[in-house]
Write an enzyme that holds these catalytic residues in place. Sequence first.
Site, PDB file in Angstrom:
ATOM      1  CG  HIS A 170      -1.927   0.971   1.368  1.00  0.00           C
ATOM      2  ND1 HIS A 170      -1.692   2.267   1.771  1.00  0.00           N
ATOM      3  CD2 HIS A 170      -3.261   0.889   1.125  1.00  0.00           C
ATOM      4  CE1 HIS A 170      -2.845   2.934   1.783  1.00  0.00           C
ATOM      5  NE2 HIS A 170      -3.807   2.125   1.393  1.00  0.00           N
ATOM      6  CG  ASP A 247      -0.145  -2.496   5.973  1.00  0.00           C
ATOM      7  OD1 ASP A 247      -0.229  -2.029   4.826  1.00  0.00           O
ATOM      8  OD2 ASP A 247      -1.097  -2.472   6.780  1.00  0.00           O
ATOM      9  CD  GLN A 250      -7.471  -4.792   3.680  1.00  0.00           C
ATOM     10  OE1 GLN A 250      -8.428  -5.505   3.963  1.00  0.00           O
ATOM     11  NE2 GLN A 250      -7.611  -3.541   3.277  1.00  0.00           N
ATOM     12  CE  LYS A 273      -8.574  -0.236   4.987  1.00  0.00           C
ATOM     13  NZ  LYS A 273      -7.498   0.408   4.507  1.00  0.00           N
ATOM     14  CB  CYS A 416      -3.655   2.995  -1.764  1.00  0.00           C
ATOM     15  SG  CYS A 416      -4.719   4.387  -1.426  1.00  0.00           S
TER      16      CYS A 416
END
Lengths: 461, 353
Positions: A170, A247, A250, A273, A416
């Site tokens: 991202h 990261d 998700q 999220k 992104c």
Amino acid sequence: MMEGVVVKLPSFPFLNPSISSPSSSSSLPLRLGFRRFSASLPAVKEGSVSLGHLTRPDFPILHQEVNGSKLVYLDNAATSQKPTAVLNALHHYYEAYNSNVHRGIHYLSAKATDEYELARKKVATFINASDSTEIVFTRNATEAINLVAYTWGLSNLKPGDEIVTSIAEHHSAIVPWQIVAQKTGAVLKFVSLDENEVPDVKQLREMISSRTELVVVHHVSNVLASVLPIEDIVIWAHEAGAKVLVDACQSVPHMVVDVQRLDADFLVASSHKMCGPTGIGFLFGKSNLLSAMPPFLGGGEMISDVFLDHSTYAEPPSRFEAGTPAIGEAIGLGAAIDYLSQIGMQKIHDYEIELANYLYEKLCSVPNIRIYGPKPSDKVQRAALCSFNVENIHPTDLATFLDQQHGVAIRSGHHCAQPLHRHLGVNASARASLHFYNTEEDVDDFIRSLNDTVSFFNSFK
Amino acid sequence: MSSYYISSARFFFSKFPISFHSTNPFLSPIKPPSFISFQKISTKSPSPLRSSSSSSTQLQPMEELPPKLQEIIKLFQSVEEPKAKYEQLMFYGKNLKPLDTQFKTKENKVEGCVSQVWVRAYLDQDKNVVYEADSDSVLTKGLAALLVNGLSGRPVQEVLRVSPDFAVLLGLQQSLTPSRNNGFLNMLKLMQRKALELLIEAEKGGESSSNGQVVDDGLSPPSGSSEKPIENSILDSKLDENSGVESGSEKGSEESLSDLGSRGKRIREKLERELSPVVLEVEDVSYQHAGHAGVRGSDGETHFNLRIVSKEFEGKSLVKRHRLIYGLLDEELQSGLHALSIVAKTPSEAEAK
């Protein structure tokens, strides 16, 4: 910090009555590894009632029409929806005990402080951090990455040091490091995709050398839906003396994430999220690392003593939380974590794997479609999202028509991840992403609408 | 979604006073849009966001818009069904003259579009700005074509006066996402910015840059311009029409007379008989509307451009003049005439032009 001065039992807003279970009170999150108790919900699919059907009533926003059709919300990778419990927590905060935290003496401020710090503890427990001081509240994951880049990065990176990452990251995981690399003379190295359209893990391993200071990788890709073997990557990085920033935007909302098991040095995620409000996210950092990092933003709260010619700084996490924080939002995130834990992240994950496979399989049936990322199999798990393109139809046209004529919300663009799209040879892709409150019917609606859309545009050519 | 083009274009806008009348007879009742996108853009000091188009009473009067754009607006207003609007939009896009790859440069790219859009602009020999555009998304291409058709071949000042508010009138807003709408605005802004730049350069007297050059695109002189087959560029016909009007000759109308069908001829006769016009131009533009379902099935002769200069209009307001004409052509309107685009002037007004 005022932690512990006023000891009041936290009062939890009553969690969703529709998820009724005999021992609901016992599964309320407390300090010690409650998360490991499996939620007392029935199995993922009980007869014909899936997790999606069970939880849908908790999300008022899903029950509406857009442009004359029932809303089918499939843009969860962009942001998730919030259950009533979270909305109530936010509302209750502002209605009953809104007050500035940490410095106040009076009742309201003590209560606000308690709840805020409790939210921090909930985050720590949720990802199995060893201590809540390892959780720094930020505005979102992007800010968290920037925090690491501008503090740890600027004070540790020297000319020639290498930062290993992938082309599928991202932008928030790439751009801050570009900026810092430019300032420090460090070098960014990018791992490409392998033949399964997944970041090449072998190449990653080879790229890690004694010059590597940091490895920045996603846990789950927001475009490819692939999952990286973080535990292995961390082992290789540590062997070479490098740190790892994960990261987890998700992954945290969709599966069990255990930072101690992963042994990650830094991990970031965003509240919005994971069914929490926008405006809050967090950075997990190992205590020893955070302690050695200089401040990020300067101001109140992050200081110890302030003189005219110099100031001394607070211990982490306060050191990195200048100014009045997003108190209500942090508490909202806490409520979201309660809600998710009540269901159980493993159950959510299991259900979403099913949904992921169903989505992929159905999408494959659309003529001339190209889905990005790996094919799901016993060995390869996909997240419940698909980025795709249909031959000769621009994804923006698809998304527009789907929205206008069918009320189906997907995303079109580069998500992104411009370098990734460039590598895949496209300007943009369409993406449908699911969460545990989606159902197979949502997928069916989507596929039907997509077929109609594709026919419409094809008929015009 | 970038908005820097919008903010940079405000700078240009503030130089050109734009008057807003408080009523606009052409506002058709439109459902309040569920998104509040372009309403932010105002040539006045920043106004609060308005969430309903019907509450906006500051739309630019239609007459100030380029004639082709007015026609396009009326067309879209007459098409109610969203799907049909899409079809009409895509039809425009399909007929857009392709943009040569060499013009797909960064300077020509519209920022902030989810799809790729390029716009090229140059001045023709009459110092009118001519546009070409392209996009990889068919809906966006349609929007670009709409703007190209609406603005191309017009004087720079007229193009610069166009306020983006007209997008409400199209009724496409409901059919398009806010981000696309902003792309539409950015397209318009880019086109206006380029027009201004061309004008400035031309006034400097420089011929060195390719932008300021008079471009001879191999445009054919006005001939049979009204009934061009659909494959040809609408752009060409517009230029032909424009140069026809500018040169003050009746060539355009003579050409169209020979190509008018029976209805066109009847319209001409009726108007000549009743209005004794000094100037009468009747142009059949039905082919431009062949794309949408409202027209399919009829055998053409559904849309006309009328330009009438007559003493009969003296003392009559614009609305009265239009009513007069519609009244005269009532029979036609009942029997398949779909829409008229009317320019009605008195002789003194025409001369003052």
